[in-house]
Scaffold this active site. Structure first.
Site, PDB file in Angstrom:
ATOM      1  N   HIS A  93       0.793  -1.252  -0.117  1.00 12.16           N
ATOM      2  CA  HIS A  93      -0.023   0.033   0.045  1.00 12.16           C
ATOM      3  C   HIS A  93       0.989   0.957  -0.045  1.00 12.16           C
ATOM      4  O   HIS A  93       1.667   1.187   0.708  1.00 12.16           O
ATOM      5  CB  HIS A  93      -1.048   0.179   1.158  1.00 12.16           C
ATOM      6  CG  HIS A  93      -0.521   0.350   2.452  1.00 12.16           C
ATOM      7  ND1 HIS A  93      -0.372   1.432   2.986  1.00 12.16           N
ATOM      8  CD2 HIS A  93      -0.102  -0.764   3.427  1.00 12.16           C
ATOM      9  CE1 HIS A  93       0.178   1.354   4.323  1.00 12.16           C
ATOM     10  NE2 HIS A  93       0.419   0.089   4.614  1.00 12.16           N
TER      11      HIS A  93
ATOM     12  N   GLU B  98      -5.459   1.628   2.044  1.00 13.89           N
ATOM     13  CA  GLU B  98      -5.235   0.384   2.787  1.00 13.89           C
ATOM     14  C   GLU B  98      -5.535   0.885   4.429  1.00 13.89           C
ATOM     15  O   GLU B  98      -6.066  -0.003   4.963  1.00 13.89           O
ATOM     16  CB  GLU B  98      -4.057   0.056   2.677  1.00 13.89           C
ATOM     17  CG  GLU B  98      -3.798  -1.562   3.355  1.00 13.89           C
ATOM     18  CD  GLU B  98      -3.241  -1.239   4.875  1.00 13.89           C
ATOM     19  OE1 GLU B  98      -2.803  -2.233   5.585  1.00 13.89           O
ATOM     20  OE2 GLU B  98      -2.944   0.060   5.047  1.00 13.89           O
TER      21      GLU B  98
ATOM     22  N   ASP C   4       4.539  -4.939   3.750  1.00 14.28           N
ATOM     23  CA  ASP C   4       3.960  -3.984   4.569  1.00 14.28           C
ATOM     24  C   ASP C   4       4.868  -3.821   5.711  1.00 14.28           C
ATOM     25  O   ASP C   4       4.693  -4.764   6.706  1.00 14.28           O
ATOM     26  CB  ASP C   4       2.406  -4.306   4.927  1.00 14.28           C
ATOM     27  CG  ASP C   4       1.645  -3.096   5.374  1.00 14.28           C
ATOM     28  OD1 ASP C   4       2.282  -2.285   5.479  1.00 14.28           O
ATOM     29  OD2 ASP C   4       0.483  -3.137   5.584  1.00 14.28           O
TER      30      ASP C   4
END
Length: 605
Positions: A154, A200, A229
């Site tokens: 993201h 996100e 992430d």
């Protein structure tokens, strides 16, 4: 990484979407203790609210490791410096609805286009926060288009900070990996698709929109999705999503080669964009180095760092800047990404000549006697360019398809014209466009809708749209339909009250109808009242309208207002189809939100 909430004995804890609880020391209260639930519900009515079990991972990758490049971590850090500067110029944040996010998209997009990627901005037209920027999708145009490996992260931050570890680290690592792939230009056995997701931090909304927008055939092409992430946490550990799965093996093999002894990413389970793919039955894995959970004594002994301290003490804060980066962990992560990509998608041998075929747009709607146009594009995916002959099949009586030119060299395009006659029967037809090369054949689907004239009688299609006559033909959690105390109808005395429990629950009511062919327009209207005990601007509880698996709109507790509001959706794309219309309300674990529906109608004309 998005944060979720769970109220247990009056205490709010951060949890995963799949309801796995984080260590209590790693979370902070999301809101005060909740009041007693505002509704009661029977065990029978609650049936079906348990989350679906994750799908198994199906793709094991290739057995032999290929020599992957050593990605220059200094170049990754240079991308992080630019993302930090973008946030600084935009109020200290790269939140999905702000200019900082849009500038981040422009930066990544410019680098990828210059490197030769096919780059697409995908607007999130439903389910995302108001004003959210687009997803960014980049595909390397080589390799087998029927076998795709996706690598995603993201690109947005929380509003409180610039998001350099969360998640500039994953975004910058993928960008430099993509640029290295383009620079080295190896022979490809499979397609590689990179994604940078929007929104996100508001609930995995960008990746959820992308996955829901894929057809079943396109989903089947994705053999595995890898998510990154927070891969540079200062006090981090070495975690892998679904570490024992086949999809995870290339990633684990690389970290094992460094004697890192990685562990399962329990903290991040269900909290990042891989969950959207997992829910669709696509194999997933990925790297992470931890968020607000605390490092154990055993982990500190194994990996270094400080026990009983958060993996990232700046998680979701303004101090998540370039000074919040573990360069060693970032280097090990990005090299592991490259090793995984090379093992899965790169071939050491020269592949046979091959090409890909696509049609844009993929559908058209015309009156009898009119024509629709499109473009057939081809690309050389392996070996050398070749001549591709174009043809079409599946056209009904009165429909013809022509191409100009009728043959192309792979890499070139052709104009397609679909011509109807006044006698063509109204309906929706699936045409198959075929490209025949020297050794292989590829196809693409084009959907033609012939609207017709005089073939549609305007009518209201939904049965019992005001909920006054029992529950049929509605299906699902039909106990929500009635004249319930505590809410009022828009018209008559009965309505559908979805949600309103004050604890984690989902209500769904559905109805299947056929939208007649020959109609020019189909419009859904319904009246909706939202009230909530939530406060602030975060969408904790949601209301979605779907046709099949496609989400048409998402509302939430942030849309609460006095009285009913009429909502309208265009269902004209579904003319000539049998559809299932679904209203779904989903509440999290604390504070009620009620979504009260009445007087729904689906009008054709």
């Amino acid at each position: 990484m998005v944060i979720r909430r769970l109220a247990v004995a009056g205490i709010s804890l951060a949890v995963t979407l799949g309801a796995a609880v984080l260590p209590a020391a790693a979370a902070s209260p999301a809101h005060p203790p909740t009041a007693p639930p505002s509704r009661t519900i029977s065990a029978a009515d609650r049936a079906g609210h348990a989350p679906a079990a994750p799908q198994p991972h199906a793709d094991a990758g290739r057995a032999a490791l290929l020599a992957a490049p050593d990605i220059d971590v200094a170049k990754v850090q240079a991308h992080l410096t630019e993302l930090n500067a973008i946030a600084t110029r935009n109020g200290g944040t790269r939140k999905s609805s702000g200019q900082g996010y849009r500038d981040s998209v422009a930066y990544v997009k410019g680098k990828l286009q210059a490197a030769g990627y096919t780059v697409t901005e995908q607007p999130c037209t439903s389910g995302c926060a108001s004003g959210a920027g687009p997803n960014l999708i980049a595909e390397w145009p080589q390799g087998d288009a029927a076998k795709v490996y996706m690598f995603g992260s993201h690109l947005d931050s929380v509003s409180a900070g610039p998001g350099i570890n969360d998640n500039g680290s994953g975004s910058a690592a993928l960008l430099e990996t993509a640029l290295t792939l383009a620079e080295q230009h190896p022979a490809m056995a499979s397609r590689v698709r990179f994604a940078w997701w929007t929104d996100e931090e508001q609930g995995l909304n960008g990746s959820d929109f992308y996955v829901n927008s894929l057809s079943a055939a396109e989903r089947a092409k994705i053999k595995a999705y890898y998510n990154f992430d927070m891969i540079a946490s200062p006090n981090g550990g070495y975690f892998i999503n679904h570490i024992t799965s086949a999809a995870a093996q290339p990633m684990k093999a690389y970290w094992d080669s460094l004697s890192l002894q990685p562990e399962e990413n329990t903290e991040g389970a269900g909290r990042s964009d891989d969950y959207s793919f997992e829910q669709a039955g696509i194999a997933t894995s990925g790297y992470a180095m931890g968020a607000s959970a605390r490092k154990t004594t055993a982990q500190a002994a194994k990996w270094g760092g400080t026990a009983s301290r958060a993996y990232d003490s700046c998680y979701h804060q303004s101090c998540d800047t370039t000074g919040n980066i573990n360069a060693t962990g970032l280097d090990r992560s990005v090299d592991g990404i490259a090793a995984t990509l090379w093992q899965l998608a790169v071939t050491p041998s020269t592949p046979a000549n091959d090409f890909s075929l696509a049609v844009s747009p993929t559908s058209g709607s015309v009156d009898p006697g009119a024509s629709a146009t499109g473009t057939v594009s081809t690309a050389t995916t392996a070996g050398s360019a070749q001549t591709v002959q174009l043809s079409a099949s599946g056209a009904p009586a009165g429909v013809s398809v022509s191409f100009s030119p009728s043959s192309v060299t792979s890499g070139a395009g052709s104009s397609m014209t679909v011509t109807t006659t006044t006698a063509t029967a109204p309906g929706t037809y699936s045409l198959t466009v075929t490209g025949t090369g020297s050794a292989t054949t590829h196809t693409a689907t084009y959907t033609l809708t012939v609207k017709g004239t005089g073939g549609c009688t305007g009518q209201q299609l939904l049965g019992n749209g005001g909920f006054e006559n029992g529950t049929a033909p509605w299906t699902g959690d039909t106990g929500v339909i009635g004249a319930h105390s505590g809410q009022s109808a828009h018209g008559g005395s009965r309505f559908a009250w979805l949600g309103g429990y004050g604890y984690s629950a989902t209500d769904t009511v559905s109805q299947s109808v056929t939208v007649p062919a020959g109609c020019r327009k189909a419009t859904l209207t319904y009246w909706l009242h939202i009230d909530t005990g939530e406060s602030g601007g975060v969408a904790y509880d949601t209301f979605k309208v779907k046709v099949g698996s496609t989400t048409l709109t998402t509302l939430s507790n942030t849309d609460a207002a006095a009285g009913y509001t009429q909502r309208t959706l265009d269902l004209s794309p579904y003319i000539g189809q049998r559809i299932t219309l679904t209203f779904t309300a989903t509440e999290d674990s604390g504070l009620q939100s009620s979504f009260v529906v009445d007087d729904a109608a689906l009008q054709t004309g």
